[in-house]
Scaffold this active site. Structure first.
Site, mmCIF file in Angstrom:
data_model
loop_
_atom_site.group_PDB
_atom_site.id
_atom_site.type_symbol
_atom_site.label_atom_id
_atom_site.label_comp_id
_atom_site.label_asym_id
_atom_site.label_seq_id
_atom_site.Cartn_x
_atom_site.Cartn_y
_atom_site.Cartn_z
ATOM 1 N N CYS A 116 0.814 -1.227 0.000
ATOM 2 C CA CYS A 116 0.000 0.000 0.000
ATOM 3 C C CYS A 116 0.845 1.273 0.000
ATOM 4 O O CYS A 116 0.403 2.317 -0.469
ATOM 5 C CB CYS A 116 -0.941 0.006 1.197
ATOM 6 S SG CYS A 116 -2.033 -1.421 1.179
ATOM 7 N N HIS A 263 -3.920 6.976 1.121
ATOM 8 C CA HIS A 263 -4.102 5.643 0.529
ATOM 9 C C HIS A 263 -5.504 5.170 0.895
ATOM 10 O O HIS A 263 -5.934 5.298 2.038
ATOM 11 C CB HIS A 263 -3.046 4.682 1.066
ATOM 12 C CG HIS A 263 -3.435 3.249 0.908
ATOM 13 N ND1 HIS A 263 -3.764 2.718 -0.310
ATOM 14 C CD2 HIS A 263 -3.594 2.248 1.811
ATOM 15 C CE1 HIS A 263 -4.104 1.448 -0.152
ATOM 16 N NE2 HIS A 263 -4.010 1.143 1.124
ATOM 17 N N ASN A 293 -9.939 -1.000 -2.263
ATOM 18 C CA ASN A 293 -8.529 -0.733 -1.964
ATOM 19 C C ASN A 293 -7.693 -1.310 -3.109
ATOM 20 O O ASN A 293 -7.673 -2.517 -3.312
ATOM 21 C CB ASN A 293 -8.192 -1.419 -0.625
ATOM 22 C CG ASN A 293 -6.740 -1.252 -0.210
ATOM 23 O OD1 ASN A 293 -5.897 -0.868 -1.015
ATOM 24 N ND2 ASN A 293 -6.453 -1.557 1.045
HETATM 25 O O1 UT7 Z 1 -4.488 -1.226 2.749
HETATM 26 C C1 UT7 Z 1 -3.727 -1.859 3.715
HETATM 27 C C2 UT7 Z 1 -4.177 -1.498 5.051
HETATM 28 N N1 UT7 Z 1 -5.443 -2.114 5.341
HETATM 29 C C3 UT7 Z 1 -6.217 -1.581 6.249
HETATM 30 O O2 UT7 Z 1 -5.890 -0.554 6.765
HETATM 31 C C4 UT7 Z 1 -7.482 -2.319 6.643
HETATM 32 C C5 UT7 Z 1 -7.709 -2.185 8.097
HETATM 33 N N2 UT7 Z 1 -8.802 -2.975 8.615
HETATM 34 C C6 UT7 Z 1 -10.097 -2.790 8.264
HETATM 35 O O3 UT7 Z 1 -10.386 -1.964 7.431
HETATM 36 C C7 UT7 Z 1 -11.167 -3.560 8.995
HETATM 37 O O4 UT7 Z 1 -10.575 -4.283 10.046
HETATM 38 C C8 UT7 Z 1 -11.966 -4.545 8.090
HETATM 39 C C9 UT7 Z 1 -12.858 -3.735 7.165
HETATM 40 C C10 UT7 Z 1 -11.011 -5.383 7.274
HETATM 41 C C11 UT7 Z 1 -12.843 -5.468 8.921
HETATM 42 O O5 UT7 Z 1 -13.719 -4.722 9.731
HETATM 43 P P1 UT7 Z 1 -13.853 -5.069 11.286
HETATM 44 O O6 UT7 Z 1 -14.809 -4.129 11.817
HETATM 45 O O7 UT7 Z 1 -12.470 -5.051 11.854
HETATM 46 O O8 UT7 Z 1 -14.484 -6.521 11.244
HETATM 47 P P2 UT7 Z 1 -13.932 -7.899 11.846
HETATM 48 O O9 UT7 Z 1 -12.836 -8.424 10.997
HETATM 49 O O10 UT7 Z 1 -13.657 -7.719 13.298
HETATM 50 O O11 UT7 Z 1 -15.178 -8.822 11.680
HETATM 51 C C12 UT7 Z 1 -16.415 -8.559 12.381
HETATM 52 C C13 UT7 Z 1 -17.439 -9.588 11.997
HETATM 53 C C14 UT7 Z 1 -16.952 -11.030 12.108
HETATM 54 O O12 UT7 Z 1 -18.042 -11.825 12.552
HETATM 55 P P3 UT7 Z 1 -18.192 -12.259 14.089
HETATM 56 O O13 UT7 Z 1 -16.945 -13.028 14.404
HETATM 57 O O14 UT7 Z 1 -18.284 -10.973 14.849
HETATM 58 O O15 UT7 Z 1 -19.430 -13.072 14.080
HETATM 59 C C15 UT7 Z 1 -16.606 -11.415 10.698
HETATM 60 O O16 UT7 Z 1 -16.705 -12.799 10.459
HETATM 61 O O17 UT7 Z 1 -17.806 -9.428 10.623
HETATM 62 C C16 UT7 Z 1 -17.651 -10.679 9.918
HETATM 63 N N3 UT7 Z 1 -17.239 -10.382 8.550
HETATM 64 C C17 UT7 Z 1 -18.106 -10.150 7.540
HETATM 65 N N4 UT7 Z 1 -19.454 -10.152 7.491
HETATM 66 C C18 UT7 Z 1 -20.034 -9.868 6.308
HETATM 67 C C19 UT7 Z 1 -15.969 -10.251 8.054
HETATM 68 N N5 UT7 Z 1 -16.007 -9.952 6.762
HETATM 69 C C20 UT7 Z 1 -17.323 -9.889 6.414
HETATM 70 C C21 UT7 Z 1 -17.978 -9.609 5.195
HETATM 71 N N6 UT7 Z 1 -19.334 -9.608 5.196
HETATM 72 N N7 UT7 Z 1 -17.312 -9.330 4.060
#
Ligand code: UT7
Length: 336
Positions: A116, A263, A293
């Site tokens: 990135c 980014h 992204n």
């Molecule tokens: O470019 C490089 C740098 N990258 C970044 O800066 C990305 C940084 N991170 C993020 O943007 C966020 O952490 C994400 C968008 C990737 C994820 O969001 P989050 O709020 O951190 O969600 P999570 O990974 O903690 O997941 C929460 C819940 C989980 O379910 P449970 O365990 O709470 O039941 C996941 O299984 O959301 C679920 N989940 C989804 N549900 C529907 C994960 N992905 C999805 C999805 N659709 N696509």
């Protein structure tokens, strides 16, 4: 000593638009979840059935536009710097493919592998070559084909819904007025977190033979992995730090920022940084809604669009900032 200045910008994205709801054919997800957590509404994915686009081909298409706008011919480019995490081949890199595709003279081509932060790193390298007087015009490209390597299943949804394909390019040229152009770049890394956002194999650390021998249906090592929340927490801190570092090095304050191009990792990260620096909506450019992204391509695509929309003008202080896999993070302060 010279300065370097962006004299031309270009972008290219594949035709195929994948809306959030389209992803449901492969995985359990929802438009609501994706928009709420990331801001993304749609992304571009290469359709291999109808398009021959690759990382290098997209990069070359964006580069051609940037060169036209800069008013330089392929014979006037002295060096190519190509940033990507998704090259067409394991080796060689994408830079040499661009040299061939644009029928350029046998100039040097260097690939930058900083994910990135790749475009800002590449810009920094180009800037040094120009500052020393070695080169006059350097082509800097960020391009990614993510769609070919994402896991299209519910298991991979935490990563797959976020990433999109595309390319952006800039021509960096010699500028004799030292108060203009790239004023500074600041580059950082913290390799102890390499595995928090990575694709492990196939690589020499986990080679094809080992993957095939294990033949493990639960093996996800050849798909990208991201510890989302950990990456998010580091991103908001590092973005802010490296922007501040750039401003201070130039005796500027947050009030001097005319345009911030972060980014496009997550709209929530951009909004956090916007609030932290007290910037208005007009002072931060976001397009993650439409492209997801695109890693090394995200800043040059966003910068190109901001310029096309007349949001970047002569005399403006433009700040580029990135954070991602490595971890690596970087900023550039540019006087337009
Ligand atoms: O470019 C490089 C740098 N990258 C970044 O800066 C990305 C940084 N991170 C993020 O943007 C966020 O952490 C994400 C968008 C990737 C994820 O969001 P989050 O709020 O951190 O969600 P999570 O990974 O903690 O997941 C929460 C819940 C989980 O379910 P449970 O365990 O709470 O039941 C996941 O299984 O959301 C679920 N989940 C989804 N549900 C529907 C994960 N992905 C999805 C999805 N659709 N696509």
């Amino acid at each position: 000593m010279y300065n370097s200045k962006i004299t031309g910008l270009g972008k290219y994205v594949p035709e195929q638009i994948i809306k959030n709801d389209d992803l449901k054919q492969w995985m359990d997800t929802s438009d609501e979840w994706i928009q709420e957590r990331t801001g993304i509404k749609e992304r571009r994915w290469i359709d291999p059935k109808t398009s021959d686009d690759t990382t290098s081909i997209m990069g070359a298409k964006a580069a051609k536009i940037a060169m036209e706008r800069a008013g330089v011919t392929k014979d006037e480019i002295d060096f190519i710097i190509f940033a990507t995490l998704s090259p067409d081949m394991y080796f060689p890199g994408g830079g040499v493919r661009v040299q061939e595709l644009l029928d350029m003279p046998t100039i040097g081509a260097l690939d930058v592998r900083n994910q990135c932060s790749g475009f800002v790193y590449a810009l920094s390298v180009a800037d040094q070559f120009i500052k020393t007087g070695m080169y006059k015009n350097v082509l800097v490209i960020g391009s990614e084909n993510h769609s070919g390597g994402l896991e299209r299943s519910t298991r991979g949804r935490g990563v797959t819904v976020i990433f999109g394909d595309g390319a952006g390019a800039a021509v960096l040229s010699r500028e004799e007025d030292n108060s203009k152009g790239v004023l500074s770049t600041h580059l950082h890394s913290e390799g102890k977190y390499a595995k928090e956002l990575a694709l492990e194999g196939p690589s020499t650390g986990r080679w094809v033979d080992a993957i095939m021998e294990d033949n493990d249906p639960d093996d996800t090592s050849y798909y990208p992995y991201m510890n989302g929340q950990f990456v998010f927490k580091n991103a908001v801190v590092r973005f802010s730090e490296v922007i501040m570092e750039g401003l201070m090095a130039n005796n500027l304050t947050k009030k001097d920022i005319d345009m911030l191009i972060p980014h496009q990792a997550n709209l929530r990260i951009s909004q956090f940084v916007q609030r932290k620096f007290g910037l208005s909506d007009d002072q931060v450019y976001n397009n993650i809604m439409h492209y997801g992204n695109t890693t090394a391509a995200s800043i040059p695509i966003a910068l190109t669009e901001a310029w096309e929309e007349g949001k970047v003008n002569d005399g403006d202080t433009v700040v580029l900032a990135a954070f991602g896999s490595g971890f690596t993070w970087a900023s550039a302060i540019i006087k337009w």
